[in-house]
Design an enzyme around this catalytic site. Structure first.
Site: not given
Length: 277
Positions: A49, A82-83, A176, A226
């Site tokens: 990430s 990621d992200h 999240h 995820n």
């Protein structure tokens, strides 16, 4: 073997199973996750990430180590950024051999999100790299995962069509950074979105979803699942247990090793759960 996300997800979608995606924060994670995938003979997505990049100070070292493990694995392994909100970071990932990126334009207005995501898709596809995206924020920061907010199937279909993404993260009840597995997913909505969207769907925030909810989500139409916080909790619990058992312990290998083993065992279990074995 290093594999594009598109290939892994399309195969899984056609076979009605899911693919687990786990976050790599340090080398022990990467080792545990690749070993788990080889142990059960299933593909895995290893995610780095933008927050992890900030933790290490740069992308190349953690990405390089993770890529070596992915290339040497005897099962398909996706190396996934990621992200990412930074387009330069996406460019760096392309140069480092990533096979997938998740561009997070969730804080942009809808028109800008579509335009920038489409630009990222064109750039990544030219390099043979898959792209995941989302319509809006996925949990933990309010956004589309604030209570009662859900992705509309027609909007998801239009976004996927307009941007050309390979996978789409949607809001169906998860969030999240949950440390309790109490999230209740809207399975009917997952089915509706699956029926209208041509690309594989992604469930973010799966750490907060119990086992039966994860399996039900895959059966309803989710493909990429995820999971990060849950495995961080497993890792941390093992470290605490080992240090608590020996207050004189100073050799980091003697507590990081058991933590790595604990993550491998749980990741192997989750890989099979997601694959509906």
């Amino acid at each position: 073997m290093l594999t594009p996300l598109h290939d892994v997800l399309q195969d899984a979608r056609a076979e009605g199973r899911g693919v687990a995606a786990f976050n790599v924060i340090h080398l022990e994670h990467a080792e545990a996750l690749t070993r788990a995938a080889e142990q059960v003979g299933l593909p895995v997505v290893l995610q780095v990430s933008e927050n992890t990049v900030a933790f290490h100070g740069s992308l190349a070292p953690i990405a390089g180590a993770t890529r070596v493990l992915a290339e040497r694995a005897g099962v398909p392994v996706v190396l996934h950024l990621d992200h990412a909100v930074s387009e330069p970071l996406v460019g760096e990932a392309l140069g480092l051999g990533f096979t997938s990126v998740m561009f997070d334009g969730s804080k942009l207005d809808d028109a800008q999100n579509r335009a920038v995501t489409r630009s990222v898709v064109e750039r990544c596809h030219a390099a043979g790299v898959s792209v995941e995206a989302e319509l809006g924020e996925i949990g933990g920061k309010d956004g589309v995962h604030a209570p009662g907010v859900r992705t509309r199937p027609d909007e998801a279909a239009a976004f996927a069509r307009d941007t050309g993404v390979d996978a789409l993260a949607v809001a169906v009840g998860s969030s999240h950074a949950m440390t309790e597995r109490t999230a209740e997913l809207d399975l009917a909505l997952i089915g509706e979105i699956r029926g209208q969207v041509d690309v594989p769907l992604v469930l973010h925030g799966s750490s907060g979803v119990p086992d039966d909810g994860i399996a039900a989500a895959v059966r309803a139409g989710m493909t990429k699942i995820n999971i990060a916080t849950h495995l961080n909790a497993v890792f941390t619990a093992a470290v605490r247990e080992r240090l608590g058992a020996d207050l004189r312990l100073v050799d980091t290998r003697k507590y990081l090793g058991p933590a790595r083993d604990a993550v491998q065992a749980e990741a192997a279990r989750l890989l099979e759960l997601v694959a509906l074995r």
